[in-house]
Design a protein around this motif. Structure first.
Motif, mmCIF file in Angstrom:
data_model
loop_
_atom_site.group_PDB
_atom_site.id
_atom_site.type_symbol
_atom_site.label_atom_id
_atom_site.label_comp_id
_atom_site.label_asym_id
_atom_site.label_seq_id
_atom_site.Cartn_x
_atom_site.Cartn_y
_atom_site.Cartn_z
ATOM 1 N N TRP A 254 0.820 -1.217 0.000
ATOM 2 C CA TRP A 254 0.000 0.000 0.000
ATOM 3 C C TRP A 254 0.848 1.260 0.000
ATOM 4 O O TRP A 254 0.418 2.292 -0.539
ATOM 5 C CB TRP A 254 -0.966 -0.026 1.178
ATOM 6 N N LEU B 222 -11.839 -1.445 -4.905
ATOM 7 C CA LEU B 222 -11.323 -1.111 -3.579
ATOM 8 C C LEU B 222 -9.814 -0.863 -3.610
ATOM 9 O O LEU B 222 -9.286 -0.118 -2.781
ATOM 10 C CB LEU B 222 -11.655 -2.237 -2.586
ATOM 11 N N ASP C 15 -6.088 -0.047 10.631
ATOM 12 C CA ASP C 15 -6.939 -1.112 10.101
ATOM 13 C C ASP C 15 -6.592 -2.447 10.757
ATOM 14 O O ASP C 15 -7.477 -3.226 11.127
ATOM 15 C CB ASP C 15 -6.763 -1.195 8.584
ATOM 16 N N HIS D 212 -10.498 -5.170 -8.528
ATOM 17 C CA HIS D 212 -11.475 -4.668 -7.561
ATOM 18 C C HIS D 212 -11.296 -3.165 -7.355
ATOM 19 O O HIS D 212 -10.177 -2.677 -7.156
ATOM 20 C CB HIS D 212 -11.320 -5.392 -6.221
ATOM 21 N N ALA E 212 -9.570 2.655 -4.500
ATOM 22 C CA ALA E 212 -10.076 3.460 -3.386
ATOM 23 C C ALA E 212 -9.058 3.550 -2.254
ATOM 24 O O ALA E 212 -8.811 4.631 -1.705
ATOM 25 C CB ALA E 212 -11.390 2.863 -2.874
ATOM 26 N N LYS E 213 -8.454 2.429 -1.902
ATOM 27 C CA LYS E 213 -7.458 2.446 -0.823
ATOM 28 C C LYS E 213 -6.228 3.256 -1.214
ATOM 29 O O LYS E 213 -5.664 3.974 -0.384
ATOM 30 C CB LYS E 213 -7.062 1.021 -0.455
ATOM 31 N N LEU F 64 -14.728 -2.724 9.272
ATOM 32 C CA LEU F 64 -14.915 -1.824 8.134
ATOM 33 C C LEU F 64 -15.721 -0.592 8.530
ATOM 34 O O LEU F 64 -15.454 0.518 8.058
ATOM 35 C CB LEU F 64 -15.603 -2.559 6.987
ATOM 36 N N TYR G 195 -10.744 -9.921 -7.740
ATOM 37 C CA TYR G 195 -9.845 -9.225 -6.814
ATOM 38 C C TYR G 195 -8.837 -8.362 -7.560
ATOM 39 O O TYR G 195 -8.542 -7.238 -7.155
ATOM 40 C CB TYR G 195 -9.102 -10.230 -5.934
#
Length: 329
Positions: free
Chosen positions: A58, A252, A283, A250, A255-256, A295, A247
């Motif tokens: 990330w 997300l 998290d 995805h 978004a992350k 979440l 996946y």
């Protein structure tokens, strides 16, 4: 006779600015170097490297997003397309063509660059229009890959990279990718290309008037921003031994990348890194303590962060304490 004082003042001012820029660059380099060393040493003290692996993932993704948003002003909602292409390129070249995993990862980076080149016409768009078009293209790519013959991409079931499992090697490869991403941002912050990108972000018409080739300069940044997630997706596929279309593409993931980068502050060097470390850590703690509502709690924290620190942690510090600009890049 011309007064030499203004010229002397200007030269002194430029020297002062260069000294501050050099100091900020050295501080950022030192912080990044310490982060790389800590992550390199982590497997020596822990048998579970999953948290460290995904933290580096990330950080690299948020840093790549920072090149798009912080340096060029583009916000690609379909950023995940490069991640997914990198994952599938690794799986295809390793499993179907029998390439070594190292060469398959190189192919993943090249595949990301090729997709970025194919998306070049979308760089003419601005703002939300660019974001929506990039998201649509990511969806189209996912559907195409899912509907290709199963012998090529595994269809809707994806690919299993049997025999590729090596958690230690994939961990250190992700460390290398993260280091490359951080090195690219450091270089951009102190390079002619980086200054041109900031000029284009502020006013592309004015930048063109002073001789900057706006399309070519944007394309360079776009390629750099695409290669990073492609490599990340390839290494993650190696780490998990699975490439799944749902996946890998995805939303997300995009978004992350945006949230983590925004949490620290886009447009700064260390902001996205700080944001990724903070939110991944939060998290993890919330997931361990409240697995059923993790979440929900994480969403509330993100909302609070956006309300009270809209510029991100580093961006808000720079706004409230302008003197900190001497040390924070």
């Amino acid at each position: 006779m011309a007064d030499p004082a203004p010229a002397a003042f200007s030269a002194s001012h430029q020297t002062h600015d260069r000294s501050i820029a050099r100091l900020k660059y050295l501080i950022a380099t030192g912080l990044f170097g310490a982060l790389v060393l800590i992550m390199a040493a982590l497997p020596l003290f822990s048998t579970n490297n999953s948290l460290g692996f995904y933290l580096m993932l990330w950080i690299a993704m948020a840093t790549g997003m920072n090149i798009c948003v912080g340096f060029t002003g583009y916000l690609p909602f379909g950023y995940v397309v490069f991640y997914g292409i990198g994952a599938y390129a690794t799986g295809i070249f390793y499993k179907l063509l029998g390439w070594p995993i190292a060469l398959s990862l190189v192919a993943a980076g090249i595949a990301g660059a090729v997709v970025a080149l194919l998306m070049t016409p979308t760089l003419r768009l601005k703002g939300v229009y660019f974001g929506i078009v990039s998201l649509a293209l990511a969806t189209i790519v996912r559907l195409i890959i899912s509907n290709l013959p199963d012998d090529w991409t595994g269809g809707s079931m994806g690919l299993i990279l049997a025999g590729a499992n090596n958690p230690v090697h994939s961990y250190y490869t992700m460390l290398l990718v993260m280091t490359i991403a951080l090195g690219i941002v450091l270089w951009l912050s102190n390079s002619r290309l980086g200054r041109q990108l900031r000029a284009i972000k502020d006013d592309d018409a004015a930048a063109a008037c002073v001789g900057i080739n706006v399309p070519a300069t944007r394309l360079k940044a776009w390629l750099l921003a695409a290669i990073i997630p492609a490599l990340v997706g390839g290494v993650e596929a190696w780490y998990t031994n699975v490439v799944d279309p749902e996946y890998a593409f995805h939303v997300l993931i995009t978004a992350k990348s945006i949230i983590y980068g925004m949490a620290g502050g886009f447009g700064t060097i260390i902001g996205p890194v700080v944001g990724a470390i903070a939110l991944v850590g939060i998290d993890h703690v919330i997931w361990e303590a409240f697995p059923l509502i993790n979440l929900l709690l994480l969403g509330l924290i993100i909302i609070a962060l956006m309300l009270f620190l809209p510029r991100g942690v580093i961006g808000s510090i720079l706004k409230r304490k302008p003197e900190s600009r001497r040390y924070i890049a």
